[in-house]
Design a protein around this motif. Structure first.
Motif, PDB file in Angstrom:
ATOM      1  N   GLU A 270      46.710  11.189   9.233  1.00 18.02           N
ATOM      2  CA  GLU A 270      47.331  11.006  10.539  1.00 18.02           C
ATOM      3  C   GLU A 270      48.526  10.081  10.388  1.00 18.02           C
ATOM      4  O   GLU A 270      48.435   9.035   9.723  1.00 18.02           O
ATOM      5  N   GLU A 271      49.637  10.461  10.971  1.00 16.23           N
ATOM      6  CA  GLU A 271      50.842   9.650  10.901  1.00 16.23           C
ATOM      7  C   GLU A 271      50.712   8.405  11.763  1.00 16.23           C
ATOM      8  O   GLU A 271      50.325   8.485  12.931  1.00 16.23           O
ATOM      9  N   VAL A 272      51.033   7.259  11.147  1.00 14.76           N
ATOM     10  CA  VAL A 272      51.107   6.007  11.900  1.00 14.76           C
ATOM     11  C   VAL A 272      52.482   5.877  12.523  1.00 14.76           C
ATOM     12  O   VAL A 272      52.641   5.516  13.687  1.00 14.76           O
ATOM     13  N   ASN A 273      53.498   6.175  11.715  1.00 15.20           N
ATOM     14  CA  ASN A 273      54.881   6.261  12.180  1.00 15.20           C
ATOM     15  C   ASN A 273      55.624   7.177  11.227  1.00 15.20           C
ATOM     16  O   ASN A 273      55.009   7.846  10.386  1.00 15.20           O
ATOM     17  N   SER A 274      56.939   7.224  11.319  1.00 16.44           N
ATOM     18  CA  SER A 274      57.727   8.170  10.523  1.00 16.44           C
ATOM     19  C   SER A 274      57.702   7.877   9.034  1.00 16.44           C
ATOM     20  O   SER A 274      58.066   8.732   8.218  1.00 16.44           O
TER      21      SER A 274
ATOM     22  N   GLN B  78      49.773   6.227   2.773  1.00 17.89           N
ATOM     23  CA  GLN B  78      50.852   6.895   2.041  1.00 17.89           C
ATOM     24  C   GLN B  78      52.157   6.685   2.790  1.00 17.89           C
ATOM     25  O   GLN B  78      52.238   6.931   3.996  1.00 17.89           O
ATOM     26  N   GLY B  79      53.168   6.198   2.076  1.00 14.83           N
ATOM     27  CA  GLY B  79      54.448   5.929   2.721  1.00 14.83           C
ATOM     28  C   GLY B  79      55.609   6.034   1.761  1.00 14.83           C
ATOM     29  O   GLY B  79      55.453   6.490   0.612  1.00 14.83           O
ATOM     30  N   VAL B  80      56.762   5.593   2.204  1.00 12.36           N
ATOM     31  CA  VAL B  80      57.969   5.697   1.385  1.00 12.36           C
ATOM     32  C   VAL B  80      57.879   4.811   0.145  1.00 12.36           C
ATOM     33  O   VAL B  80      58.582   5.039  -0.842  1.00 12.36           O
ATOM     34  N   ALA B  81      57.026   3.786   0.182  1.00 11.05           N
ATOM     35  CA  ALA B  81      56.883   2.881  -0.954  1.00 11.05           C
ATOM     36  C   ALA B  81      55.798   3.324  -1.924  1.00 11.05           C
ATOM     37  O   ALA B  81      55.534   2.654  -2.923  1.00 11.05           O
ATOM     38  N   GLY B  82      55.133   4.460  -1.635  1.00 16.34           N
ATOM     39  CA  GLY B  82      54.083   4.950  -2.510  1.00 16.34           C
ATOM     40  C   GLY B  82      52.767   5.112  -1.777  1.00 16.34           C
ATOM     41  O   GLY B  82      52.719   5.089  -0.545  1.00 16.34           O
ATOM     42  N   THR B  83      51.704   5.253  -2.546  1.00 18.57           N
ATOM     43  CA  THR B  83      50.372   5.486  -1.982  1.00 18.57           C
ATOM     44  C   THR B  83      49.381   4.490  -2.551  1.00 18.57           C
ATOM     45  O   THR B  83      49.329   4.282  -3.764  1.00 18.57           O
ATOM     46  N   ILE B  84      48.590   3.892  -1.676  1.00 18.23           N
ATOM     47  CA  ILE B  84      47.502   3.033  -2.107  1.00 18.23           C
ATOM     48  C   ILE B  84      46.213   3.571  -1.494  1.00 18.23           C
ATOM     49  O   ILE B  84      46.185   3.944  -0.322  1.00 18.23           O
TER      50      ILE B  84
END
Length: 330
Positions: free
Chosen positions: A60-64, A99-105
């Motif tokens: 689910e997207e938290v933000n863009s 998961q985001g622009v800085a990678g995935t944890i």
């Protein structure tokens, strides 16, 4: 049953918010094989479920620029309905993460970065010719936290994982002769493109404290042919073991339906003078369904007989497997 219909059924009995983005997936892989095994001193016909599984994943997207992701995958035995320890469903890769622009944890129970380094090199994965027959490093760790970089430089990426000890003292009580587990680290780095892949992975104290492993793998696609190579070095300070091994594979897409493949490996990592050779022929009936056949030979350098009076050594391998089956992915 369609994946979308199955997802609707699942979401109807669970909170809708938990399934904002859900995919139900899996595979059924079953083969009928003749197993001629030295330890059995004979052969037998057996129906085998080859890592059949079902899973749910989504997010689910938290933000863009940020998304919550999850996956729950379980293995099931199509041949008899029971897995190890009579479990109908045994856990495979399971996690929750960001998961985001800085990678995935993410954290959970899943394949270590070093295991994933094999990529598509093992063309007999989950069958009798699977690389785990003669190699180690195929670890699906519990209590693992992992960070993966975004893809950069046109195909480069890396992962680092920390495997927590979480030892309450019961391990040593239940395994008095065993090695105490430690806090392990697994890391990998590689480059991936449509025609070429290369990666390296390192495990430190993941299998057990004092055990280190290095794995390298590469794949190249030349037209309809795929060639692969994998090497592994294993060191165990507890036993003094210092072993290595190598495996090569080839896959030829003869037509859009027929695939010929072969694989050969030598390794002392899992057993002394371990050796495996496989050849197979696949027929792609549809995009998701495949008929496959294979012949695999597994050998090692252990003595065939032990004790007095002599009995067959259960660890001795001079085994031949010939089989055919069907694989369906959904």
């Amino acid at each position: 049953m369609k994946k979308t219909l199955l997802a609707v059924i699942i979401s109807s009995v669970l909170p809708a918010a938990a399934f904002a983005d859900v995919t139900v997936y899996g595979k059924a892989n079953v083969s009928l094989q003749n197993a001629d095994e030295a330890a059995l001193d004979g052969s037998r016909i057996e129906l085998v479920s080859n890592a059949s599984r079902i899973g749910v994943k989504g997010g689910e997207e938290v933000n863009s620029s940020l998304k919550v992701i999850y996956q729950f995958e379980y293995q099931t035995e199509v041949d008899d309905g029971n897995g190890s320890n009579s479990q109908t469903f045994a856990p495979r890769n399971m996690f929750i993460g960001l998961q985001g622009v800085a990678g995935t944890i993410m954290g959970g129970h899943f394949d270590t970065p070093t295991k994933v380094v094999q990529e598509k090199v093992d063309v007999f994965n989950d069958l009798e010719g699977d690389l785990t027959t003669i190699f180690k490093g195929e670890i699906r760790a519990s209590n693992i936290v992992q960070y993966t970089t975004p893809v950069f430089g046109g195909g480069f990426s890396g992962s680092v994982a920390y495997v927590t000890e979480e030892n309450d003292g019961t391990f040593k009580q239940n395994n008095p002769a065993g090695t105490e587990p430690g806090n392990g680290v697994s890391a990998s780095f590689g480059y991936t493109s449509a025609v070429f892949y290369a990666g390296v992975g390192v495990d430190q104290d993941v299998e057990a404290e004092g055990v280190d492993l290095i794995r390298v793998a590469a794949r190249v696609n030349i037209g309809p042919v795929q060639l692969g190579l994998l090497g592994e070095k294993y060191e165990n300070d507890n036993t003094g073991a210092d072993e290595d091994g190598v495996m090569a594979s080839a896959l030829w897409n003869m037509t859009d339906k027929w695939v010929l493949k072969a694989q050969y490996g030598q390794s002392d990592v899992r057993m002394a003078e371990g050796e495996t050779a496989s050849i197979g022929l696949d027929y792609k009936m549809t995009k998701n369904s495949t008929l496959f056949s294979y012949a695999t030979k597994v050998e090692n350098g252990l003595p065939s007989m032990i004790n007095t009076p002599a009995v067959i050594n259960p660890a001795y391998r001079d085994d031949t497997y010939i089989g055919a089956g069907v694989d369906y992915k959904f």
